[in-house]
Design an enzyme around this catalytic site. Structure first.
Site, PDB file in Angstrom:
ATOM      1  N   CYS A 178      -5.918   1.681   6.302  1.00 46.50           N
ATOM      2  CA  CYS A 178      -6.530   0.417   6.707  1.00 46.50           C
ATOM      3  C   CYS A 178      -5.818  -0.080   7.971  1.00 46.50           C
ATOM      4  O   CYS A 178      -4.860   0.546   8.448  1.00 46.50           O
ATOM      5  CB  CYS A 178      -6.401  -0.609   5.578  1.00 46.50           C
ATOM      6  SG  CYS A 178      -4.697  -1.168   5.291  1.00 46.50           S
TER       7      CYS A 178
ATOM      8  N   CYS B 100      -1.961  -0.701   7.483  1.00 49.41           N
ATOM      9  CA  CYS B 100      -1.193   0.535   7.411  1.00 49.41           C
ATOM     10  C   CYS B 100      -1.160   1.255   8.756  1.00 49.41           C
ATOM     11  O   CYS B 100      -0.134   1.808   9.141  1.00 49.41           O
ATOM     12  CB  CYS B 100      -1.742   1.429   6.308  1.00 49.41           C
ATOM     13  SG  CYS B 100      -1.493   0.702   4.667  1.00 49.41           S
TER      14      CYS B 100
ATOM     15  N   GLU C  85       1.067   3.815   1.953  1.00 54.05           N
ATOM     16  CA  GLU C  85       1.648   4.158   3.254  1.00 54.05           C
ATOM     17  C   GLU C  85       2.852   3.275   3.573  1.00 54.05           C
ATOM     18  O   GLU C  85       3.880   3.755   4.050  1.00 54.05           O
ATOM     19  CB  GLU C  85       0.623   3.992   4.385  1.00 54.05           C
ATOM     20  CG  GLU C  85      -0.619   4.841   4.245  1.00 54.05           C
ATOM     21  CD  GLU C  85      -1.777   4.102   3.582  1.00 54.05           C
ATOM     22  OE1 GLU C  85      -1.581   3.513   2.490  1.00 54.05           O
ATOM     23  OE2 GLU C  85      -2.875   4.119   4.138  1.00 54.05           O
TER      24      GLU C  85
ATOM     25  N   HIS D 150       0.855  -1.192   0.000  1.00 49.83           N
ATOM     26  CA  HIS D 150       0.000   0.000   0.000  1.00 49.83           C
ATOM     27  C   HIS D 150       0.892   1.243   0.000  1.00 49.83           C
ATOM     28  O   HIS D 150       2.072   1.185   0.376  1.00 49.83           O
ATOM     29  CB  HIS D 150      -0.889   0.017   1.240  1.00 49.83           C
ATOM     30  CG  HIS D 150      -2.000  -0.973   1.199  1.00 49.83           C
ATOM     31  ND1 HIS D 150      -3.045  -0.937   2.083  1.00 49.83           N
ATOM     32  CD2 HIS D 150      -2.238  -2.042   0.383  1.00 49.83           C
ATOM     33  CE1 HIS D 150      -3.881  -1.925   1.820  1.00 49.83           C
ATOM     34  NE2 HIS D 150      -3.405  -2.618   0.787  1.00 49.83           N
TER      35      HIS D 150
END
Length: 152
Positions: free
Chosen positions: A85, A88, A57, A55
């Site tokens: 999420c 993360c 992040e 992701h």
């Protein structure tokens, strides 16, 4: 940090999200700011890297930790176009990121207030300051239009 500065940084994160679209990825972008300097930027790469943890992040946290030569990213601010999420958020906690600023709320997987507010849980030994809704319309439109095009 004033609202205009946050919007300027979020624009940089949006630029990363647009790169994600060009790469065939879900358009989420992120940057990490330390001492008023952007030290890392990135976007979702889960599809191209065949890595569910890639992701935006996570990509940025990995880059910033290498640049800083430290797994702790104290006194930094993470800007991301979509509410983090659970995965993360866990990385944010582990990195000890001081501030998180996000654009669009994620009613399906967001854990900074949308689905659940993990930051309010007493079990974590670190609690970043979180602010959502910075350039929310722009961030939301980017991801909504991406998924609309995917469905059609």
């Amino acid at each position: 940090m004033d609202i205009q500065t946050k919007e300027n940084y979020m624009e940089l994160a949006l630029n990363q999200a647009k790169i994600a679209i060009e790469q065939g990825e879900v358009p989420v972008g992120s940057i990490l700011v330390y001492e008023n300097d952007v030290i890392a930027s990135g976007y979702n790469q889960s599809i191209s890297l065949c890595d569910p943890s890639a992701h935006a992040e996570i990509q940025v946290i990995r880059k910033a930790a290498k640049i800083r030569k430290n797994h702790r990213l104290l006194n930094s601010t993470l800007f991301v176009t979509l509410e983090p999420c659970a995965m993360c958020f866990g990385a944010i906690i582990q990195a000890r990121i001081t501030n998180v600023v996000f654009g669009a709320y994620d009613k399906k997987t967001g854990v900074c207030g949308s689905c659940i507010d993990l930051n309010s849980q007493k079990c974590f030994n670190h609690r970043p300051v979180i602010q959502g809704g910075i350039l929310e319309i722009e961030c939301s439109q980017l991801i909504t239009s991406y998924f609309s095009r995917k469905r059609n």
